[in-house]
Design a protein around this motif. Structure first.
Motif, PDB file in Angstrom:
ATOM      1  N   ARG A 160      -5.273   1.384  -4.658  1.00  0.00           N
ATOM      2  CA  ARG A 160      -5.782   2.037  -3.451  1.00  0.00           C
ATOM      3  C   ARG A 160      -5.414   1.241  -2.203  1.00  0.00           C
ATOM      4  NH1 ARG A 160     -11.865   4.321  -4.955  1.00  0.00           N
ATOM      5  NH2 ARG A 160     -11.154   5.953  -6.420  1.00  0.00           N
TER       6      ARG A 160
ATOM      7  N   ASN B 117      -1.663   1.629  -1.630  1.00  0.00           N
ATOM      8  CA  ASN B 117      -1.310   2.948  -1.086  1.00  0.00           C
ATOM      9  C   ASN B 117      -1.629   3.035   0.403  1.00  0.00           C
ATOM     10  OD1 ASN B 117      -0.422   3.856  -3.573  1.00  0.00           O
ATOM     11  ND2 ASN B 117      -2.343   4.879  -4.081  1.00  0.00           N
TER      12      ASN B 117
ATOM     13  N   HIS C  82       4.689   8.706  -7.135  1.00  0.00           N
ATOM     14  CA  HIS C  82       5.197   9.514  -8.244  1.00  0.00           C
ATOM     15  C   HIS C  82       6.470  10.273  -7.869  1.00  0.00           C
ATOM     16  CE1 HIS C  82       4.036  10.633 -12.330  1.00  0.00           C
ATOM     17  NE2 HIS C  82       4.554  11.837 -12.108  1.00  0.00           N
TER      18      HIS C  82
ATOM     19  N   LYS D 277       1.731   4.116   2.595  1.00  0.00           N
ATOM     20  CA  LYS D 277       1.638   5.123   3.659  1.00  0.00           C
ATOM     21  C   LYS D 277       2.250   4.636   4.977  1.00  0.00           C
ATOM     22  CE  LYS D 277      -2.261   7.736   1.780  1.00  0.00           C
ATOM     23  NZ  LYS D 277      -3.645   8.212   1.990  1.00  0.00           N
TER      24      LYS D 277
ATOM     25  N   GLN E 103      -2.565  13.557   4.709  1.00  0.00           N
ATOM     26  CA  GLN E 103      -2.496  13.553   3.256  1.00  0.00           C
ATOM     27  C   GLN E 103      -1.213  14.247   2.800  1.00  0.00           C
ATOM     28  OE1 GLN E 103      -4.595  12.017   1.176  1.00  0.00           O
ATOM     29  NE2 GLN E 103      -5.864  11.316   2.873  1.00  0.00           N
ATOM     30  N   SER E 104      -0.485  13.601   1.906  1.00  0.00           N
ATOM     31  CA  SER E 104       0.734  14.181   1.357  1.00  0.00           C
ATOM     32  C   SER E 104       0.888  13.682  -0.068  1.00  0.00           C
ATOM     33  CB  SER E 104       1.950  13.808   2.206  1.00  0.00           C
ATOM     34  OG  SER E 104       3.115  14.413   1.698  1.00  0.00           O
ATOM     35  N   ARG E 105       0.192  14.356  -0.967  1.00  0.00           N
ATOM     36  CA  ARG E 105       0.180  13.910  -2.356  1.00  0.00           C
ATOM     37  C   ARG E 105       1.569  13.914  -2.986  1.00  0.00           C
ATOM     38  NH1 ARG E 105      -3.790  16.349  -7.071  1.00  0.00           N
ATOM     39  NH2 ARG E 105      -3.206  14.878  -8.723  1.00  0.00           N
ATOM     40  N   GLU E 106       2.397  14.873  -2.572  1.00  0.00           N
ATOM     41  CA  GLU E 106       3.721  14.978  -3.166  1.00  0.00           C
ATOM     42  C   GLU E 106       4.658  13.855  -2.738  1.00  0.00           C
ATOM     43  OE1 GLU E 106       5.428  18.115   0.205  1.00  0.00           O
ATOM     44  OE2 GLU E 106       5.281  18.711  -1.909  1.00  0.00           O
ATOM     45  N   ASP E 107       4.250  13.050  -1.732  1.00  0.00           N
ATOM     46  CA  ASP E 107       5.089  11.943  -1.275  1.00  0.00           C
ATOM     47  C   ASP E 107       4.541  10.584  -1.692  1.00  0.00           C
ATOM     48  OD1 ASP E 107       7.160  13.331   0.222  1.00  0.00           O
ATOM     49  OD2 ASP E 107       5.553  13.920   1.595  1.00  0.00           O
ATOM     50  N   MET E 108       3.635  10.570  -2.668  1.00  0.00           N
ATOM     51  CA  MET E 108       3.145   9.291  -3.154  1.00  0.00           C
ATOM     52  C   MET E 108       4.140   8.689  -4.148  1.00  0.00           C
ATOM     53  SD  MET E 108       0.617   8.987  -1.266  1.00  0.00           S
ATOM     54  CE  MET E 108      -0.137   7.490  -1.876  1.00  0.00           C
TER      55      MET E 108
ATOM     56  N   THR F 214      -7.495  21.467  -9.384  1.00  0.00           N
ATOM     57  CA  THR F 214      -8.706  20.746  -9.785  1.00  0.00           C
ATOM     58  C   THR F 214      -9.687  21.686 -10.476  1.00  0.00           C
ATOM     59  OG1 THR F 214      -8.415  19.259  -7.900  1.00  0.00           O
ATOM     60  CG2 THR F 214     -10.569  19.254  -8.980  1.00  0.00           C
TER      61      THR F 214
ATOM     62  N   GLU G 195      -9.326  22.561  -4.846  1.00  0.00           N
ATOM     63  CA  GLU G 195      -8.064  23.259  -5.043  1.00  0.00           C
ATOM     64  C   GLU G 195      -8.020  23.874  -6.439  1.00  0.00           C
ATOM     65  OE1 GLU G 195      -5.774  23.759  -2.845  1.00  0.00           O
ATOM     66  OE2 GLU G 195      -6.566  22.470  -1.255  1.00  0.00           O
TER      67      GLU G 195
END
Length: 477
Positions: A321, A324, A367, A329, A360-365, A140, A137
């Motif tokens: 890990r 998560n 943080h 999740k 995958q939903s990085r914005e919902d981890m 990165t 991306e």
């Protein structure tokens, strides 16, 4: 001392008998002209005299101003420079070194590592950027570009390059991440995710959304970090893991410790959770899990003991890990935030276990709870400066850049002022407004009251009374 050009095929001094310079044993072998004795510059040989003179003039000038770089020092490959010179000198902490090494050895070394340092130019960077954006991306790719620019700048400082190609070529721009607005959850989603976790992990959600903690800060939080009398939490460490899965404590991100105010009701929740799930002592090395090699390292890495507030059901520290994948999740799935996309079948000692695979939903981890904390504070009208300190940002500008869209009525006052600018001007009342003329019908009515049927308008004077009536003065009829 000025340099000179030596003809290696002829003797320096002429023969006393013939007066000619005789041939040397090197006649016809190798490059003929050697430029030598330039201060700070290695000798270099050329095939023809013209090239030797041009290089001699350039090298002498650069030597005087201190800018000379021998091109031969840039002949080593980029991989050789990274592995033999740049990486061994790094002193990053494990939490920084591990992801940095992974990016460099996965995306720089395989793609352009075989190029000599001096061959890394705009065309090489342009092709590498295209390959990079096809693999990762843009966010990165931006970080990887910064790593390469840092490596090449070190090569400049080491005298292997004259300029950093990542910074001097205007035709090639570094990758830029797509800016996304920080996402915050509504209270209903926070409560739903909290309910989907094990009861002992409910406190993790409360700490994230109520204090704006990062995940590592929440997992490294100690019981002694709370000052309930003052209503303050001291954020003094985080729990991290190196690339080999070894845990250790270190300072929060950026080395910034901070104090965060704790609301009374949140304090009550924390105390209640500590009664049901008491804190557990955990002793880990500080800053680096590697065995110390010197006395100084032994002092710097001396283990510390913390009574962790958040632990597993077995009383161990939490590995992020596993947490998560096995806790967070599934709670997101139960709350309807993410979807299940498959299953992973694993066999253990003859037993088969099916583990769900979620999208995958990085914005919902984890943080996102920190973003939610910021949104609640700004919607309540809290100042950017205070929020920046509570979040541990380097400056309020970072807070404003990330969370400006959370501020209610942002731009409303300016919009209202602009709208007033284009409003039509209000009429200005005159200082002595003119009196309205007396209508003819009212004049006739006044004369009728005096029983005058015929009159000459020029010989009749009219005057308004104080009460708004009409006085008539007949001069002559």
């Amino acid at each position: 001392m000025a340099g000179h050009i030596e003809d290696r095929w002829l003797n320096k001094r002429p023969d006393p008998k013939t007066g000619n310079r005789e041939r040397t044993d090197r006649w016809g072998k190798g490059k003929r002209y050697r430029v030598a004795r330039i201060p700070g510059v290695r000798d270099r040989s050329f095939d023809n005299l013209t090239d030797a003179k041009a290089w001699k003039a350039k090298a002498e000038h650069e030597s005087r101003v201190g800018d000379f770089v021998d091109p031969r020092r840039g002949a080593m490959t980029l991989t050789e420079y990274i592995e033999d010179h740049w990486w061994p000198g790094r002193t990053d902490e494990p939490s920084t070194a591990a992801p940095m090494r992974s990016r460099i050895w996965n995306h720089i070394v395989p793609l352009i590592g075989s190029k000599p340092l001096r061959a890394v130019d705009a065309s090489v960077l342009r092709a590498w950027k295209g390959d990079l954006l096809a693999r990762v991306e843009s966010s990165t790719a931006e970080v990887i570009w910064i790593h390469l620019a840092t490596i090449l700048q070190a090569a400049v400082d080491d005298g292997r390059l004259t300029r950093n190609p990542c910074r001097v070529h205007r035709s090639i721009k570094p990758p830029k991440r797509t800016k996304k607005k920080a996402k915050a959850w509504a209270r209903e989603i926070v409560d739903a995710v909290r309910a989907g976790l094990q009861e002992r992990y409910h406190l993790a959600v409360d700490l994230g959304v109520g204090l704006g903690l990062r995940q590592g800060e929440a997992f490294g939080l100690g019981e002694d970090d709370f000052d309930f009398e003052a209503g303050v939490l001291h954020v003094r460490r985080q729990l991290r893991w190196d690339s080999r899965g070894r845990p250790y404590f270190c300072l929060p991100k950026g080395g910034k410790t901070r104090d965060v105010p704790v609301s009374p009701r949140l304090a009550h929740r924390i105390l209640d959770a500590l009664k049901r799930f008491p804190a557990v002592e955990c002793t880990l090395p500080w800053r680096n899990p590697e065995d110390p090699e010197t006395e100084l390292q032994a002092r710097q890495r001396k283990p510390i003991t913390v009574r962790l507030v958040l632990t597993t059901s077995h009383g161990n520290r939490i590995y992020y890990r596993t947490w998560n994948d096995r806790s967070w999740k599934p709670a997101l799935f139960a709350a309807g935030v993410i979807k299940k996309i498959g299953e992973k079948v694993q066999k253990y000692s003859g037993r088969t276990r099916k583990n769900p695979i979620f999208e995958q939903s990085r914005e919902d981890m984890f943080h996102v709870l920190r973003h939610t904390y910021a949104s609640v504070q700004l919607e309540a009208g809290e100042s950017i400066v205070s929020l920046s300190q509570w979040l541990g940002h380097a400056s309020p500008n970072i807070t404003l850049e990330h969370y400006a869209h959370f501020m209610p009525q942002a731009g409303a006052r300016g919009l209202q002022a602009m709208d007033s600018w284009f409003a039509p001007p209000a009429p200005i009342p005159p200082s002595h407004p003119p009196k309205a003329p007396v209508p003819y019908w009212d004049k006739a009515k006044a004369l009728a009251n005096l029983k005058i049927s015929a009159f000459d308008h020029k010989k009749v004077k009219y005057k308004e009374t104080a009460r708004g009536g009409l006085a008539v003065n007949v001069i002559e009829c």
